[in-house]
Scaffold this active site. Structure first.
Site, PDB file in Angstrom:
ATOM      1  N   GLN A 255       0.820  -1.213   0.000  1.00 51.50           N
ATOM      2  CA  GLN A 255       0.000   0.000   0.000  1.00 51.50           C
ATOM      3  C   GLN A 255       0.852   1.260   0.000  1.00 51.50           C
ATOM      4  O   GLN A 255       0.326   2.358  -0.147  1.00 51.50           O
ATOM      5  CB  GLN A 255      -0.913   0.011   1.235  1.00 51.50           C
ATOM      6  CG  GLN A 255      -1.987  -1.050   1.241  1.00 51.50           C
ATOM      7  CD  GLN A 255      -2.770  -1.072   2.531  1.00 51.50           C
ATOM      8  OE1 GLN A 255      -2.879  -2.102   3.180  1.00 51.50           O
ATOM      9  NE2 GLN A 255      -3.342   0.047   2.929  1.00 51.50           N
TER      10      GLN A 255
ATOM     11  N   ALA B  34      -5.875   5.663   5.385  1.00 52.54           N
ATOM     12  CA  ALA B  34      -6.613   6.742   6.040  1.00 52.54           C
ATOM     13  C   ALA B  34      -7.828   7.179   5.229  1.00 52.54           C
ATOM     14  O   ALA B  34      -8.296   8.311   5.358  1.00 52.54           O
ATOM     15  CB  ALA B  34      -5.704   7.941   6.309  1.00 52.54           C
TER      16      ALA B  34
ATOM     17  N   GLU C 246       0.475  -1.676   4.546  1.00 54.17           N
ATOM     18  CA  GLU C 246       0.960  -0.299   4.592  1.00 54.17           C
ATOM     19  C   GLU C 246       2.412  -0.244   5.056  1.00 54.17           C
ATOM     20  O   GLU C 246       3.250   0.423   4.452  1.00 54.17           O
ATOM     21  CB  GLU C 246       0.089   0.544   5.518  1.00 54.17           C
ATOM     22  CG  GLU C 246       0.538   1.990   5.611  1.00 54.17           C
ATOM     23  CD  GLU C 246      -0.380   2.853   6.460  1.00 54.17           C
ATOM     24  OE1 GLU C 246       0.013   4.000   6.767  1.00 54.17           O
ATOM     25  OE2 GLU C 246      -1.488   2.404   6.815  1.00 54.17           O
TER      26      GLU C 246
ATOM     27  N   ARG D 232      -5.072   8.188  16.826  1.00 51.86           N
ATOM     28  CA  ARG D 232      -6.403   8.180  16.210  1.00 51.86           C
ATOM     29  C   ARG D 232      -7.439   7.567  17.157  1.00 51.86           C
ATOM     30  O   ARG D 232      -8.603   7.965  17.144  1.00 51.86           O
ATOM     31  CB  ARG D 232      -6.374   7.438  14.873  1.00 51.86           C
ATOM     32  CG  ARG D 232      -7.655   7.600  14.067  1.00 51.86           C
ATOM     33  CD  ARG D 232      -7.508   7.118  12.650  1.00 51.86           C
ATOM     34  NE  ARG D 232      -6.936   8.094  11.764  1.00 51.86           N
ATOM     35  CZ  ARG D 232      -7.643   8.892  10.960  1.00 51.86           C
ATOM     36  NH1 ARG D 232      -8.963   8.840  10.987  1.00 51.86           N
ATOM     37  NH2 ARG D 232      -7.045   9.740  10.167  1.00 51.86           N
TER      38      ARG D 232
ATOM     39  N   GLU E 299     -12.871   3.477   5.255  1.00 54.25           N
ATOM     40  CA  GLU E 299     -12.870   3.032   6.645  1.00 54.25           C
ATOM     41  C   GLU E 299     -14.170   3.268   7.407  1.00 54.25           C
ATOM     42  O   GLU E 299     -14.581   2.407   8.196  1.00 54.25           O
ATOM     43  CB  GLU E 299     -11.720   3.717   7.392  1.00 54.25           C
ATOM     44  CG  GLU E 299     -10.353   3.253   6.929  1.00 54.25           C
ATOM     45  CD  GLU E 299      -9.230   4.110   7.481  1.00 54.25           C
ATOM     46  OE1 GLU E 299      -8.308   3.550   8.086  1.00 54.25           O
ATOM     47  OE2 GLU E 299      -9.288   5.342   7.303  1.00 54.25           O
TER      48      GLU E 299
ATOM     49  N   PHE F 297      -6.266  -3.747   3.456  1.00 56.93           N
ATOM     50  CA  PHE F 297      -6.914  -3.390   4.727  1.00 56.93           C
ATOM     51  C   PHE F 297      -5.966  -2.763   5.744  1.00 56.93           C
ATOM     52  O   PHE F 297      -6.221  -2.788   6.943  1.00 56.93           O
ATOM     53  CB  PHE F 297      -7.603  -4.610   5.356  1.00 56.93           C
ATOM     54  CG  PHE F 297      -8.463  -5.390   4.410  1.00 56.93           C
ATOM     55  CD1 PHE F 297      -9.532  -4.792   3.769  1.00 56.93           C
ATOM     56  CD2 PHE F 297      -8.206  -6.723   4.148  1.00 56.93           C
ATOM     57  CE1 PHE F 297     -10.333  -5.510   2.887  1.00 56.93           C
ATOM     58  CE2 PHE F 297      -8.991  -7.452   3.270  1.00 56.93           C
ATOM     59  CZ  PHE F 297     -10.057  -6.836   2.638  1.00 56.93           C
TER      60      PHE F 297
END
Length: 793
Positions: free
Chosen positions: A206, A519, A241, A319, A728, A237
């Site tokens: 990703q 994100a 990343e 977050r 998301e 998902f």
């Protein structure tokens, strides 16, 4: 610069079109990273040597026995690394470790002519270990004081005073599990070196730019000597990343050392035991409400299980704290976050990136406290929704807060909740061993990277002399439809039919320095960059057309592959003709586009600022039926109203909402990661290593009746063509399933009692909640019978 949100006449965005690779997917002709090896000769295969300890020192690695296995070519160890022996961005993830930090940690990698040869070679490698004490659970880490990274706090007001003054005050503890990504395509990398010494890595990643940087520093090269391409991913998902970088580096190192292409593809068990998951959490909370049931204060400490290294645990925790309010106004807040360091896989990004964990805490508070307040949980949630003029605990105004109540009202009406509640009450009255319930939950999710620098993107757009269009952008496709949306954005911006726009694979030598596709910002960022590049080209073409039509460039119109002017009916030319003419007038037909999200500021040290461009809103209502004998349940119906702004591609967005909801329901009700916490020889081993031991949602867990409605009149200014993110936020719509299960379990007992429900709410967990409710009913009956018996005596 033209408005980012405004749409022209007859735009291609907003149309329901099929996924750009849909036909390839269903016919099996779509190529993924591991499919590319058939185009190359003499490919070597990589296999890991995995440690059988949760924590141990590596005393000696003897590779000679492996080299005696037929077909084994080389064993890669730390001694082979010409650059930095680290695969992380925090420099805490040795690529070849001298200290094993989790059960299954890869100590070295074997290269073989075949995968079987590499596997047998890995079995032959001899490793001496010195076992060390290990920490497997969050509780063990907390007791040992084993933490890593920062310990942020988000706060507003005076919680101590507010709690003391609250009419109702409740507290509790809550532990909830992580989640395995279980993408269809496991981690895969394929690397080779070209004739000029350029290292080419095809990777299921990703974040191609970060993969490029990690590979470069492991090899001791500069970034311009490494090119990373991501053709497409079979799911990501968030799991791809940060974690693909090390596997790509192993493949690239093997290729550089042997001069041959190297393929590294993990099988399912390796993928699950080597790669990180969604962070499990422990939360301790205390909440205060006024007489009318409005939240006054929340104090909490949330602890995530970060595993053995930091990875993305710090921004995930940030977050979490930014979303612990979900959609509710809380005047006084103080929430502390900390990251436990355990001997497990390094937990990582997963759809929602810590937001779901924070939101689950406040939904637990609402679900537990509603009956104690004498309120229906739906009413309690509705009373506490944000209203215009209010801001989050970290100081960001909640813009368009009125949409929350509008969505809520629309949902209750569309789902016919009032009538269905009456039907549920009638059903429960006549079915003593089965209970039904429905629950309604909201979602408010901030869109943008918390790290402001990541909110930028680039694109490269080519128009050829025949009028065809090729676009490159920095986003990656993992099945979510980003490439489809980018084609629609380009077609709209240039005023051409969708079929003449082609998209090239994501490559670091086409668009550099990109952010991760994460994100939920992929369409926002890359769409802005694609639109910018297309508008540069269109403006140049407008000048060419204006000279031909003898009008002002602003009066030129591009619609569906034709070019004309305002009020013109007798002068028209095709887009292809205009591109041809522009070339011969030496007008550039390509452009590099760029976009940066405006209006963002975030101070991570103070946990204050405006980190998000906007909030995505939604709400869902789910109805379940629970069997009182077994705890087994059925998801009877789910209704969703969700805000995606002005959708770029409605078919794609509805699919993302459905998929996100089901994945969220899997996390909350089915998917359970279990590690061996005994003191035996397998301590720290992940017991749920395959589909046979790790339960995933299937067709049988889908709602029997499923309705998704895109919230209308929801244009979002300052975002590409007025759209909003969709990746998301829908995952958190699944809270309604868990809360419905809580209410159904509670219905087996007397009212007015707080019902605890484990997460994931597996049938076993629901069964114990039912048993607790029944015991409460029995106790109440005995207590009420006792005074009557005394009176009789």
């Amino acid at each position: 610069m033209k408005s980012l949100a405004d749409r022209p006449v007859d735009p291609v965005v907003g149309l329901s079109v099929a996924h750009e690779s849909a036909a390839l997917h269903v016919t099996g002709t779509a190529l993924y990273t591991d499919d590319l090896i058939v185009r190359h000769q003499d490919v070597l295969h990589a296999w890991p040597v995995q440690a059988p300890h949760a924590h141990a020192l590596v005393q000696d690695v003897r590779t000679a026995p492996a080299l005696e296995v037929p077909g084994v070519v080389r064993v890669l160890t730390a001694a082979d690394v010409p650059g930095v022996n680290d695969s992380g961005t925090k420099h805490d993830e040795p690529l070849f470790p001298s200290e094993v930090m989790f059960h299954g940690h890869a100590v070295c990698w074997v290269l073989g002519e075949t995968q079987e040869a590499a596997r047998l070679g890995a079995e032959a490698v001899e490793v001496d270990y010195e076992p060390l004490p290990s920490l497997i659970t969050v509780a063990e880490a907390v007791e040992a004081g084993s933490f890593q990274g920062g310990q942020p706090t988000v706060s507003r007001g005076d919680t101590s005073t507010a709690l003391a003054a609250s009419a109702h005050r409740f507290g509790g503890e809550f532990e909830f599990g992580g989640q395995e990504h279980f993408y269809l395509e496991t981690h895969a990398s394929f690397a080779y070196v070209d004739e000029a010494g350029q290292v080419l890595v095809h990777c299921s990643t990703q974040h191609p730019t970060e993969t490029q940087e990690i590979v470069a520093h492991v090899l001791g090269l500069h970034s311009h000597e490494v090119t990373v391409q991501c053709l497409r991913m079979g799911g990501g998902f968030g799991g791809k990343e940060m974690q693909p970088h090390g596997y790509a580096a192993v493949a690239a190192l093997g290729s550089v050392l042997t001069g041959r292409p190297v393929r590294l593809r993990l099988n399912r068990t390796q993928d699950i035991t080597l790669s990180g998951k969604r962070h499990p959490y422990h939360a301790r909370w205390e909440a205060g409400f006024d007489e009318s049931g409005r939240l006054q204060a929340l104090e909490a400490t949330v602890t995530s299980d970060g595993g053995w290294s930091l990875d993305l645990s710090e921004p995930v925790m940030q977050r979490t704290l930014c979303h612990i309010d979900n959609a509710y106004w809380i005047p006084h807040v103080q929430v502390h976050g900390r990251i436990a360091k355990t001997n497990k896989t390094s937990q990582t990004a997963f759809r929602g990136f810590g937001g779901p964990q924070g939101m689950l805490v406040i939904e637990e508070v609402m679900g537990r406290c509603a009956p104690l307040l004498g309120l229906d949980p739906t009413e309690l949630r509705h009373r506490n929704l944000y209203v215009p003029g209010q801001s989050t605990p970290y100081g960001q105004p909640v813009r368009h807060a009125e949409r929350l109540r509008t969505i809520w009202t629309q949902l209750l009406d569309r789902a016919d909740v009032e009538r269905r509640r009456e039907e549920i009450a009638a059903f429960n009255a006549t079915h003593p061993d089965t209970r039904r319930a429905l629950a309604v939950t909201p979602v408010k999710f901030g869109i943008s990277f918390n790290l402001t620098a990541f909110n930028q993107a680039g694109a490269l757009v080519h128009v050829y002399k025949d009028g065809s269009v090729l676009i490159n952008h920095g986003g990656t496709e993992m099945g979510q439809g980003l490439h489809t949306k980018m084609r629609q954005v380009a077609a709209t911006a240039l005023g051409v039919p969708l079929e003449i726009v082609r998209l090239a694979p994501t490559r670091t030598d086409k668009v550099p320095n990109t952010s991760a596709t994460a994100a939920s910002s992929g369409a926002d960022l890359n769409g802005g960059a694609v639109k910018n590049a297309c508008e540069q080209i269109r403006d140049r073409l407008a000048e060419v057309a204006a000279r031909k039509f003898d009008i002002h460039p602003d009066d030129v119109r591009f619609v569906d592959g034709t070019v004309t002017g305002i009020g013109f009916s007798d002068q028209v030319m095709s887009f292809a003709e205009l591109a041809h003419d522009a070339y011969f007038q030496r007008v550039s037909l390509w452009a590099a586009g760029y976009y940066r999200t405006e209006g963002l500021h975030w101070d991570g040290a103070r946990m204050q600022g405006e980190p998000f461009k906007y909030f995505s809103y939604g709400a869902s209502v789910s109805e379940v039926e629970v069997d009182g004998f077994t705890g087994a349940y059925r998801l009877l119906r789910t209704d969703i109203v969700h805000d995606v702004g002005d959708s770029l591609s409605p078919l794609i967005d509805v699919g993302q909402i459905e998929g996100g909801f089901v994945q969220g329901a899997g996390w909350l009700t089915l998917e359970e990661l279990r590690w061996d916490v005994s003191d035996g020889p397998h301590r720290g081993r992940l017991a749920t290593q395959s589909a046979s031991t790790y339960k995933l949602p299937s067709f049988s867990e889908m709602p029997e009746e499923f309705h998704v409605h895109l919230f209308e009149e929801a244009t979002e200014s300052g975002v590409v063509y007025g759209s909003k993110a969709v990746g998301e936020p829908p995952l958190m719509l699944a809270f309604s399933v868990r809360e419905a299960l809580r209410e159904a379990a509670a219905a087996f007992g007397p009212g007015g009692r707080s019902t605890a429900l484990a997460s994931p709410a597996t049938p076993e967990a629901v069964f114990w909640a039912v048993q607790e409710a029944r015991r409460a009913g029995t106790a109440d009956a005995e207590n009420s019978a006792a005074p009557a018996a005394s009176a009789a005596r």
